[in-house]
Design an enzyme around this catalytic site. Structure first.
Site, PDB file in Angstrom:
ATOM      1  N   ASP A 218       0.851  -1.190   0.000  1.00 52.04           N
ATOM      2  CA  ASP A 218       0.000   0.000   0.000  1.00 52.04           C
ATOM      3  C   ASP A 218       0.884   1.236   0.000  1.00 52.04           C
ATOM      4  O   ASP A 218       2.106   1.151   0.156  1.00 52.04           O
ATOM      5  CB  ASP A 218      -1.001  -0.009   1.155  1.00 52.04           C
ATOM      6  CG  ASP A 218      -0.338   0.061   2.517  1.00 52.04           C
ATOM      7  OD1 ASP A 218       0.874   0.359   2.581  1.00 52.04           O
ATOM      8  OD2 ASP A 218      -1.022  -0.185   3.524  1.00 52.04           O
ATOM      9  N   ASP A 261      -5.890   2.156  -1.357  1.00 53.48           N
ATOM     10  CA  ASP A 261      -4.545   2.285  -1.926  1.00 53.48           C
ATOM     11  C   ASP A 261      -3.753   0.985  -1.753  1.00 53.48           C
ATOM     12  O   ASP A 261      -2.523   1.008  -1.715  1.00 53.48           O
ATOM     13  CB  ASP A 261      -3.802   3.448  -1.273  1.00 53.48           C
ATOM     14  CG  ASP A 261      -3.572   3.211   0.226  1.00 53.48           C
ATOM     15  OD1 ASP A 261      -4.338   2.426   0.820  1.00 53.48           O
ATOM     16  OD2 ASP A 261      -2.637   3.809   0.788  1.00 53.48           O
TER      17      ASP A 261
END
Length: 745
Positions: A218, A261
């Site tokens: 991420d 994300d």
């Protein structure tokens, strides 16, 4: 009148039967769409349902199956089969020309009563009369829908255009499935795509004995982007990042968006840690390169958790969980860690068992300090019969064992590989000085991978090493491995030119494996290219590879670079390479790798050189080159040749000899044709066409003979073969009978 009425009734029955068969096909299609989409998603579920349904509604069809092939090196696998009991079908390899033909045609129909039917279909002959094979599009796979009928001419009678609706519908179903498996914001695959893709990767890794990695990562600093610039800019950043990631990975890799994300990448077909490290560097560059939106420069970072199969031999969900655990470790140590990724370590999460990959990596890393051994293999100049250069080959001394590079290189990090290459260069330059004192002036070639070549200060380091050893730079050749990766780098040419300015010679190693990038190769300042040994070591078993060899020779000549061919491991292959005009050859048939102090002794005793005589491969190569020369003359309309010129071009045909009656007849036809062409009694177009037909048939027969008589050292020179050979290969039963039958064809 009664005959006419009966005939009309027959026509009516036939038409009704055709309508009934077509109706049953559409009924099966409708039911399959419903069943397939509910029971198993996607094209495979639809085709599986279709295979079963179509037999329920049609009495003429007796077999329906669905098969896939993951790649040209993979065997065809039946995913489902209905109707017939299991049969001993041995499908041809993915590289077989028949599959290439299937990819070009919408359908191929075989009559099983035809004498020319492929051998692999013969087990079906007693059960079916006709077979139809429909290619399907299924992502990276090659897929086929196969139908078998008990009636000859069935598919033509019903109409193949009706059956072709099934592959078209399968493509629509596949497109709908792909849409369901895509993230709407980034168009990347989504979570639903992940588990099946990982299961396929595990299966491929087991079959191909290659590594694959799973990474979960991420973004660091993404939340402030949304808070500062708004979610619209955050969405644009994710879209731009998705595009960068897709362009950073190889075609065999995949990147998936889990949500927010958070992403997952799957990296397949890894031969070493260095292969993965290069991909990781590209991912890091894609993430950390600045983003520009609405006049703002935005920077983010990444934390990545990584696990590698089969060192971590968990199932798909386990691999993903372990990569996720490694991600948490990466985020927890974000301020102290050296790299942006953390490799999953079983010892920190389960019992006290360390990862085998990490243990080996640490072991081989420790050997780099004082346990590097360098051997040198001579490279023969076939024009002079002399050795003027050698290749330096690294080994690691592990107690009593001398480890070959294929054992330790896959576990070395890129930094360790760079250290190894520089130490081998340093020792090789010192060895050149020793040889000079003994009166042997030799150049040395050292291998270096693409990532090592792209190190910023490599040219400066080499300049210092050359100056310390007082060796001219022209006596050092850097042989670059992983050439395809190098050609993909934007700044590769600048690095190569810096080395060229230094005076170092450059060679591209493993030319065959980088063949996909040959179109761009001419733009790079290479002095030489090396043909991968995998293309020459099996020439005796695959004589058709000689065509590829001759094409590579032409390419090298057109580019003005030297060609080195590795893998000359037998006298026959060495003679064939010499006959083909290869000027620099390397392999066990020339000399084996030895320590540096033994090189003078090897050179004084004499290395093996070319002895062409009438070795099978050498004669075959000469024949192919002669046929190419003849064809070039015909293409240029050069017909009126002096007899001695024509005789010199045809001379290799006399070396082939009348191995079989069929080859004898084709040789006679060719000589007659050449006389007619020279006499001008045939048009240039017709002459060239007939020459191509005879040459193709003659080449196929000679290749067949070479494979059949592969256990003979020489081709026979007179008369047809009298066979006394015994089988020498496992599975080659009654070879002498097969040879005898072929020799009298």
């Amino acid at each position: 009148m009664e005959d006419v009425i009966a005939q009309m009734e027959g026509y009516g029955q036939a038409l009704r039967r055709v309508d009934q068969d077509r109706s049953s096909l559409y009924t099966a299609l409708i039911r399959s769409l419903s069943l397939g989409l509910h029971q198993r998603s996607g094209m495979e579920g639809f085709i599986d349902a279709m295979c079963g349904e179509i037999l329920l509604h049609n009495i003429a069809l007796k077999w329906s199956s669905y098969a896939v092939m993951d790649g040209d090196s993979e065997p065809l696998q039946l995913r489902c089969s209905y109707g017939l009991p299991p049969l001993p079908l041995v499908f041809p390899a993915g590289s077989d020309p028949c599959w290439q033909e299937f990819r070009k045609e919408p359908v191929i129909i075989y009559s099983l009563h035809d004498g020319a039917v492929p051998k692999w279909l013969l087990p079906l002959r007693g059960s079916l009369a006709e077979l139809a094979i429909f290619p399907l599009t299924s992502g990276l796979q090659c897929a086929f829908w196969i139908l078998g009928s008990k009636e000859s001419g069935y598919f033509q009678r019903v109409g193949t255009e009706h059956f072709l609706l099934i592959p078209r519908m399968a493509q629509i179903v596949s497109s709908l499935q792909q849409q369901a498996l895509r993230d709407p914001l980034t168009s990347l695959p989504n979570r639903a795509y992940l588990t099946p893709r990982m299961e396929e990767a595990i299966a491929r890794s087991q079959r191909q004995e290659r590594l694959f990695a799973v990474g979960v990562f991420d973004l660091d600093g993404f939340k402030p982007v949304n808070d500062t610039y708004g979610h619209s800019v955050g969405d644009l950043l994710l879209q731009e990042l998705a595009w960068r990631l897709q362009n950073s990975l190889r075609t065999s890799d995949a990147v998936v968006r889990l949500g927010g994300d958070e992403f997952v990448f799957i990296c397949e077909d890894l031969g070493s840690w260095a292969d993965l490290e290069m991909v990781l560097e590209r991912i890091q560059h894609a993430v950390e390169k600045p983003f520009f939106f609405a006049g703002h420069e935005i920077r983010v970072g990444a934390s990545l958790g990584l696990t590698i199969y089969p060192f971590d031999d968990s199932p798909a969900r386990g691999l993903l969980h372990h990569a996720d655990l490694a991600l948490y470790a990466a985020k927890a140590t974000k301020m102290a860690r050296k790299d942006f990724y953390v490799l999953y370590d079983r010892s920190k999460n389960e019992r006290g068992i360390s990862s085998p990959a990490i243990a080996k990596r640490q072991q081989y890393h420790s050997l780099l300090d004082n346990h590097i051994v360098v051997h040198y293999q001579p490279i023969l100049n076939t024009d002079t019969g002399m050795v003027q250069e050698v290749e330096a080959l690294a080994r690691l001394q592990d107690r009593e064992r001398l480890l070959p590079p294929e054992e330790f290189l896959p576990y070395l990090s890129q930094a360790d590989r760079n250290v190894l290459s520089l130490k081998v260069i340093e020792r090789s330059l010192s060895q050149i000085t020793t040889w000079d004192v003994l009166g042997f002036s030799l150049s040395v070639t050292v291998s270096i991978d693409a990532a090592g070549l792209l190190e910023e200060n490599l040219a400066e380091i080499l300049q210092r090493l050359l100056a310390d050893a007082q060796i001219p730079a022209s006596r050092l050749t850097l042989e670059i491995m992983e050439g395809k990766e190098l050609l993909d780098e934007e700044n590769a040419q600048a690095h190569l030119l810096a080395l060229k300015r230094l005076g170092v010679r450059l060679a591209l190693n493993d030319l065959g494996t980088a063949y996909g990038g040959l179109g761009r190769l001419k733009d790079f300042p290479f002095d030489a290219v090396k043909l991968d040994k995998s293309f020459s070591t099996d020439l005796e078993k695959r004589p058709r590879d000689v065509h590829f060899l001759l094409s590579v020779i032409d390419l090298a000549q057109n580019w003005g670079v030297d060609l080195i061919v590795a893998g000359a491991h037998s006298p026959a292959i060495l003679s064939a390479l010499c006959a083909a005009g290869v000027h620099r050859v390397q392999g066990y048939a020339v000399a084996e790798p030895v320590p540096g102090q033994q090189i003078p002794q090897v050179l004084q005793s004499g290395v093996k050189t070319c002895k062409q005589d009438n070795e099978v491969l050498a004669v075959y190569v000469s024949y192919l080159m002669a046929m190419r020369s003849i064809r070039n003359l015909l293409v240029q309309n050069i017909y009126h040749l002096p007899a001695e010129v024509l005789h010199s071009v045809l001379r290799p045909l006399s070396k082939i000899g009348p191995i079989t009656r069929r080859i004898s007849r084709l040789q006679i036809h060719l000589r007659r044709l050449m006389k007619i062409i020279v006499a001008g009694t045939i048009s240039p177009t017709d002459g060239l066409h007939e020459f191509d037909e005879i040459a193709r048939a003659l080449t196929e027969e000679i290749e067949r003979a070479i494979l059949l008589y592969g256990d003979h050292d020489k081709l026979p020179q007179t008369g047809h073969v009298q066979l006394t050979a015994t089988p020498v290969q496992a599975g080659r039963v009654n070879l002498h009978r097969e040879q005898a039958a072929y020799a009298h064809q």
